[in-house]
Design an enzyme around this catalytic site. Structure first.
Site, PDB file in Angstrom:
ATOM      1  CB  CYS A  88     -81.266  33.131  16.610  1.00 30.24           C
ATOM      2  SG  CYS A  88     -81.543  33.216  19.225  1.00 30.24           S
ATOM      3  N   GLY A  89     -81.441  36.597  16.942  1.00 35.36           N
ATOM      4  CA  GLY A  89     -79.852  37.439  17.830  1.00 35.36           C
ATOM      5  C   GLY A  89     -79.852  37.686  19.479  1.00 35.36           C
ATOM      6  CG  HIS A  90     -81.017  34.584  22.531  1.00 43.45           C
ATOM      7  ND1 HIS A  90     -81.869  33.858  21.701  1.00 43.45           N
ATOM      8  CD2 HIS A  90     -80.582  33.734  23.790  1.00 43.45           C
ATOM      9  CE1 HIS A  90     -81.702  32.539  21.765  1.00 43.45           C
ATOM     10  NE2 HIS A  90     -80.598  32.540  23.003  1.00 43.45           N
ATOM     11  CG  ASP A 249     -87.187  35.191  22.882  1.00 40.66           C
ATOM     12  OD1 ASP A 249     -86.054  35.062  23.844  1.00 40.66           O
ATOM     13  OD2 ASP A 249     -86.101  34.821  22.131  1.00 40.66           O
TER      14      ASP A 249
END
Length: 333
Positions: A88-90, A249
């Protein structure tokens, strides 16, 4: 049960609920073994944190666990409405700032490096620090690659849809939203969710995936619908990621941007070192660039760098009374 304590942040509008207390000890092992243990034994806590009445359908969470990989500063399990994702980049952007602010790593100006062990592997975050305060964060993720290019599927109600499938820590289908008759700023988010979910479900049933590192990584996480742009010329390309159980998202999606960059590079649409701009449905932006080429097993791959900003939104302490059935978590949409 013990009270659960959390710090809430958001990255580009996408929430991250970081667990700071209340979980029992997690047995030692690899990060994927920890993920399996939490999924099989502690899933009731995910529902308390992520579901209503404390969360909502699109809530996202992070549980810090003991690292297993050498050199890792922290390790994290990601959670959402369906279960536990692999990347998960965020969340990495938020956790990079959080790690500096909470002293999990020693702050160094102008950039502090935070090595985050994720279920997909080690992700390296670079946190800008000025006057002791953490700011923007970028990260280099695991090798990303394109596995299907310009394939087509016939979707009931939509007809023939052309798509790619790429991996950016998780597998995503990528498709131009205009094929579905959709346009950002004109159509409802519900319309995007229905279109993306239809493609995801079709491909889950008909397009088996494999990953060179581990079978636990080989599943289609969701679909990203784009505006057909490539983020070049200083003009952002807009996209929306619909993942897990039709979760939306709010950010441009860090692992999704990574997957898009892998697809763009494989198709000759971006060169190493070029920076592109990716915009979410709420107008928040991430930058993305291809840092270098690499391999993922026998597959040609890239390493991408994705950057953005995260902010704090609050702290909370949660409890459940013994006779409160709804307090254990429910979802409505």
């Amino acid at each position: 049960m013990k009270k659960l304590t959390v710090v809430d942040m958001h990255t580009g509008g996408e929430p991250l609920r970081i667990v700071t207390g209340g979980y029992p000890p997690i047995p030692s092992g690899t990060i994927l073994e920890k993920r399996a243990y939490v999924r099989d034994n502690l899933d009731h806590l995910r529902k308390i944190l992520i579901f209503e009445p404390r969360g909502h359908y699109d809530m996202y969470g992070a549980l810090l666990v003991e690292p297993d990989l050498p050199g890792a500063d922290l390790a994290v399990l990601f959670m959402h409405n369906e279960g536990y994702s692999t990347m998960c980049g965020h969340a990495i952007i938020a956790l990079g700032r959080y790690a500096v602010d909470q002293g999990l790593v020693a702050a160094r100006e102008p950039v502090t490096t935070v090595n985050v062990e994720c279920p997909c592997g080690m992700v390296v975050a670079s946190v800008e620090v000025k006057d002791g305060r953490a700011g923007a964060v970028s990260f280099e993720s695991v090798p990303a690659f394109l596995v299907a290019q310009d394939r087509s599927a016939n979707l009931q109600g939509f007809g023939e849809i052309v798509f790619d499938i790429a991996y950016g820590g998780a597998f995503y289908a990528l498709a131009d939203c205009r094929q579905f008759g959709l346009e950002f700023g004109r159509n409802r988010i519900r319309d995007f969710v229905d279109a993306a979910t239809a493609l995801t479900e079709k491909l889950k049933a008909e397009f088996p995936l494999s990953h060179p590192d581990h079978d636990d990584l080989a599943f289609l996480y969701g679909t990203i619908l784009t505006d057909g742009g490539d983020g070049s010329g200083g003009r952002a390309t807009k996209n929306v990621c619909v993942f897990a159980e039709a979760e939306v998202d709010r950010s441009p999606t860090g692992s999704g941007v990574t997957a898009r960059l892998a697809a763009m590079h494989a198709k000759g649409e971006i060169a190493i070192g070029e920076t592109r701009i990716f915009e979410s449905i709420v107008g928040s932006q991430f930058t993305g660039a291809v840092v270098r080429t690499t391999k993922a097993g026998p597959l040609d791959a890239i390493v991408a760098r994705v950057g953005g900003r995260a902010f704090y939104s609050g702290k909370a302490e949660f409890s459940v009374e013994d006779d409160d059935v709804l307090g254990r978590g429910f979802l409505l949409r």
